[in-house]
Design a protein around this motif. Structure first.
Motif, PDB file in Angstrom:
ATOM      1  N   ASN A   1       0.555  -1.060   0.038  1.00 57.82           N
ATOM      2  CA  ASN A   1      -0.179  -0.202   0.016  1.00 57.82           C
ATOM      3  C   ASN A   1       1.001   0.683   0.086  1.00 57.82           C
ATOM      4  N   GLU A   2       1.959   1.693   0.584  1.00 55.92           N
ATOM      5  CA  GLU A   2       2.802   2.555   0.961  1.00 55.92           C
ATOM      6  C   GLU A   2       3.150   2.707  -0.441  1.00 55.92           C
ATOM      7  N   LYS A   3       4.310   1.806  -0.957  1.00 53.61           N
ATOM      8  CA  LYS A   3       4.623   1.431  -2.280  1.00 53.61           C
ATOM      9  C   LYS A   3       3.313   2.257  -3.638  1.00 53.61           C
ATOM     10  N   LEU A   4       2.510   1.663  -2.878  1.00 55.18           N
ATOM     11  CA  LEU A   4       1.971   1.746  -4.427  1.00 55.18           C
ATOM     12  C   LEU A   4       1.226   3.127  -4.001  1.00 55.18           C
ATOM     13  N   ALA A   5       1.018   3.354  -3.009  1.00 51.42           N
ATOM     14  CA  ALA A   5       0.223   5.306  -2.910  1.00 51.42           C
ATOM     15  C   ALA A   5       1.676   6.161  -3.410  1.00 51.42           C
ATOM     16  N   LYS A   6       2.311   5.983  -3.263  1.00 53.95           N
ATOM     17  CA  LYS A   6       4.054   6.844  -4.180  1.00 53.95           C
ATOM     18  C   LYS A   6       3.544   7.178  -5.493  1.00 53.95           C
ATOM     19  N   THR A   7       2.847   6.048  -6.140  1.00 52.76           N
ATOM     20  CA  THR A   7       3.046   5.432  -7.522  1.00 52.76           C
ATOM     21  C   THR A   7       1.610   6.837  -8.235  1.00 52.76           C
ATOM     22  N   ALA A   8       1.255   7.125  -7.261  1.00 51.94           N
ATOM     23  CA  ALA A   8       0.031   8.405  -7.656  1.00 51.94           C
ATOM     24  C   ALA A   8       0.769   9.209  -8.669  1.00 51.94           C
ATOM     25  N   LYS A   9       2.074  10.014  -7.778  1.00 49.94           N
ATOM     26  CA  LYS A   9       2.834  11.394  -8.235  1.00 49.94           C
ATOM     27  C   LYS A   9       3.112  10.494  -9.992  1.00 49.94           C
ATOM     28  N   PHE A  10       3.257   9.468 -10.334  1.00 49.92           N
ATOM     29  CA  PHE A  10       4.890   9.568 -11.545  1.00 49.92           C
ATOM     30  C   PHE A  10       3.254   9.339 -12.326  1.00 49.92           C
ATOM     31  N   PRO A  11       3.866  10.267 -13.264  1.00 51.35           N
ATOM     32  CA  PRO A  11       3.387  10.654 -14.879  1.00 51.35           C
ATOM     33  C   PRO A  11       2.654   9.369 -15.302  1.00 51.35           C
ATOM     34  N   ALA A  12       1.355   9.293 -15.982  1.00 48.43           N
ATOM     35  CA  ALA A  12       0.741   7.815 -16.688  1.00 48.43           C
ATOM     36  C   ALA A  12       1.700   7.612 -17.851  1.00 48.43           C
ATOM     37  N   ARG A  13       2.400   6.509 -17.869  1.00 46.02           N
ATOM     38  CA  ARG A  13       2.936   6.226 -18.945  1.00 46.02           C
ATOM     39  C   ARG A  13       1.636   4.637 -20.434  1.00 46.02           C
ATOM     40  N   ASN A  14       0.466   4.810 -19.636  1.00 43.23           N
ATOM     41  CA  ASN A  14      -0.551   4.518 -20.863  1.00 43.23           C
ATOM     42  C   ASN A  14      -2.095   4.745 -19.790  1.00 43.23           C
ATOM     43  N   LEU A  15      -2.825   4.181 -20.081  1.00 48.46           N
ATOM     44  CA  LEU A  15      -4.371   4.182 -19.179  1.00 48.46           C
ATOM     45  C   LEU A  15      -4.995   2.955 -18.381  1.00 48.46           C
ATOM     46  N   TYR A  16      -5.077   2.156 -19.433  1.00 45.70           N
ATOM     47  CA  TYR A  16      -5.422   0.580 -19.160  1.00 45.70           C
ATOM     48  C   TYR A  16      -4.612  -0.264 -18.170  1.00 45.70           C
ATOM     49  N   LEU A  17      -3.747   0.051 -18.069  1.00 47.97           N
ATOM     50  CA  LEU A  17      -2.511  -0.652 -17.662  1.00 47.97           C
ATOM     51  C   LEU A  17      -2.037   0.345 -15.758  1.00 47.97           C
ATOM     52  N   ASN A  18      -2.521   1.436 -16.299  1.00 48.78           N
ATOM     53  CA  ASN A  18      -2.295   2.071 -14.887  1.00 48.78           C
ATOM     54  C   ASN A  18      -2.441   1.513 -13.875  1.00 48.78           C
ATOM     55  N   LEU A  19      -1.488   1.011 -12.926  1.00 46.73           N
ATOM     56  CA  LEU A  19      -1.464   0.889 -11.401  1.00 46.73           C
ATOM     57  C   LEU A  19      -2.975   1.797 -10.456  1.00 46.73           C
ATOM     58  N   TRP A  20      -2.004   2.515 -10.138  1.00 47.60           N
ATOM     59  CA  TRP A  20      -2.518   3.543  -9.257  1.00 47.60           C
ATOM     60  C   TRP A  20      -4.247   4.422  -9.910  1.00 47.60           C
ATOM     61  N   GLY A  21      -4.093   4.560 -11.486  1.00 50.87           N
ATOM     62  CA  GLY A  21      -5.305   4.450 -12.105  1.00 50.87           C
ATOM     63  C   GLY A  21      -6.668   3.751 -11.930  1.00 50.87           C
ATOM     64  N   ASN A  22      -6.501   2.358 -11.720  1.00 50.44           N
ATOM     65  CA  ASN A  22      -7.067   1.312 -11.456  1.00 50.44           C
ATOM     66  C   ASN A  22      -6.998   1.107 -10.909  1.00 50.44           C
ATOM     67  N   HIS A  23      -5.987   1.283  -9.253  1.00 51.06           N
ATOM     68  CA  HIS A  23      -6.669   1.104  -8.018  1.00 51.06           C
ATOM     69  C   HIS A  23      -7.214   2.270  -7.548  1.00 51.06           C
ATOM     70  N   SER A  24      -7.330   3.349  -7.185  1.00 51.93           N
ATOM     71  CA  SER A  24      -7.915   4.399  -7.275  1.00 51.93           C
ATOM     72  C   SER A  24      -9.171   4.503  -7.660  1.00 51.93           C
ATOM     73  N   TYR A  25     -10.034   4.263  -8.809  1.00 51.95           N
ATOM     74  CA  TYR A  25     -10.908   4.107  -9.480  1.00 51.95           C
ATOM     75  C   TYR A  25     -11.784   2.994  -8.606  1.00 51.95           C
ATOM     76  N   ILE A  26     -11.279   1.902  -8.295  1.00 51.18           N
ATOM     77  CA  ILE A  26     -12.019   0.653  -7.758  1.00 51.18           C
ATOM     78  C   ILE A  26     -11.934   1.091  -6.167  1.00 51.18           C
ATOM     79  N   GLU A  27     -11.075   1.636  -5.339  1.00 53.47           N
ATOM     80  CA  GLU A  27     -11.069   2.252  -4.492  1.00 53.47           C
ATOM     81  C   GLU A  27     -12.025   3.603  -4.029  1.00 53.47           C
ATOM     82  N   LYS A  28     -12.334   3.902  -4.969  1.00 53.48           N
ATOM     83  CA  LYS A  28     -13.379   4.835  -4.944  1.00 53.48           C
ATOM     84  C   LYS A  28     -15.329   4.474  -5.770  1.00 53.48           C
TER      85      LYS A  28
END
Length: 362
Positions: A201-228
């Motif tokens: 969880n701590e390592k994943l949260a840090k990736t929220a600040k990284f510029p996304a290299r893609n959309l469909y497979l972006n880890l933080w994007g998918n995680h934050s959406y499903i959490e919300k």
């Protein structure tokens, strides 16, 4: 007897037969949340980790992790001693992510001291990606020792556990894996169609600040959406998720210890048959995963793999060709909804085939 998609129980197959449902309904969202918790529970990670799930093969999960967790100024070390380590390198290259590769023969065991020397020399390294069970050869790479290096040199670990998750005991409270990747169709004994990254969880949260290299497979994007929302960000493979839920429930009934014991008994039975026929193993037994075994092809003019494959297929048994190892091999996996009795049948047919065609290994 291939290493995935693995065989499944009738009840997992039946779980596919559900009424059509809109995946945006609360009912399916509740199922998704339950599945994600169970996926993490398999490796005792609920206190520290979360699962991010994708519609796609295991490679989708690998690409999601590799493309999402390395910062713009980061650099990743790849262990290549098989086809799936090589695939990780190919993904990294496609994204242009700075990397270095520790490359050895497919079937050679990693030298931990050599890897440590790379970390000592290259202080720019921030991540280390490697395969746990390399099914190219059936090798079990030295997970605890490699994780120790990650901690010592403060790099994040990305572990492709595609064909070891749920087959071998992995406890995330004992093994400090930052990102563990697997899929629904290997040792968990579900259907092909989903992959997941179990992230600290701590390592994943840090990736929220990284510029996304893609959309469909972006880890933080998918995680934050499903959490919300409680739902997949993109259209999920609905029936596959129902089947995965059933497979997870069956895993917890059997228990990790029970599943590993069943697989190991099948492996030991297989070795008895291989020994009786007089075939050689690619790897020393100390390096075996006990989930898949690479067998050196016999040097006989009467041997032809495809002919042998077709013979077994006609007898309702699927065997697997080799994949670029240091010697020519064929491979037999003992994962999925099978047990030692299936291996006894394989052994019987193998001996019969070799005797009928007068194949020897001398």
């Amino acid at each position: 007897l291939n290493p995935g998609p693995a065989t499944t129980t009738d009840s997992v197959k039946q779980a596919l037969m559900v009424p059509d449902i809109c995946p945006r309904e609360q009912e399916f969202g509740d199922l998704t949340q339950s599945v994600l918790k169970k996926v993490v529970q398999v490796v005792n990670g609920n206190l520290t980790h979360s699962a991010v799930i994708f519609a796609g093969s295991g490679t989708a999960g690998v690409e999601a992790a590799l493309s999402s967790v390395v910062a713009q100024d980061g650099k990743i070390l790849i262990l290549d001693n098989g086809a799936y380590g090589k695939r990780a390198e190919t993904i990294i290259q496609a994204y242009g992510i700075p990397h270095r590769t520790y490359r050895i023969g497919w079937g050679e065991y990693p030298d931990v001291a050599e890897i440590e020397s790379i970390f000592q020399q290259d202080r720019e390294l921030t991540h280390f990606a490697f395969v746990h069970h390399e099914t190219t050869t059936g090798m079990l790479n030295p997970l605890p020792e490699l994780l120790e290096l990650c901690q010592k040199y403060e790099v994040d670990s990305i572990v492709d556990a595609m064909s070891s998750y749920a087959g071998l005991p992995i406890d995330l409270q004992e093994l400090p894996i930052d990102y563990l990747i697997s899929s629904s169709n290997k040792c968990i004994q579900g259907m092909a169609g989903t992959s997941f990254v179990i992230a600290n969880n701590e390592k994943l949260a840090k990736t929220a600040k990284f510029p996304a290299r893609n959309l469909y497979l972006n880890l933080w994007g998918n995680h934050s959406y499903i959490e919300k929302t409680g739902q997949f960000q993109f259209t999920p493979p609905v029936q596959i998720v129902y089947a995965l839920n059933a497979a997870l429930d069956e895993f917890f009934v059997e228990t990790q210890a029970g599943r590993t014991a069943r697989y190991f008994k099948a492996y030991e039975t297989l070795l008895d048959g291989i020994d009786k026929v007089g075939l050689e193993l690619l790897l020393p037994k100390s390096q075996h995963s006990k989930l898949l075994t690479a067998i050196v092809e016999p040097q006989s003019p009467n041997y032809d793999f495809m002919e042998m494959h077709d013979y077994f297929y006609e007898n309702d048994i699927t065997i697997y060709p080799g994949k670029g190892a240091k010697q020519d091999t064929f491979r037999i996996a003992n994962i999925g909804a099978i047990d030692y009795r299936d291996m006894l049948l394989f052994n019987e047919k193998l001996l019969q085939y070799f005797e009928d065609r007068k194949i020897s290994n001398s």
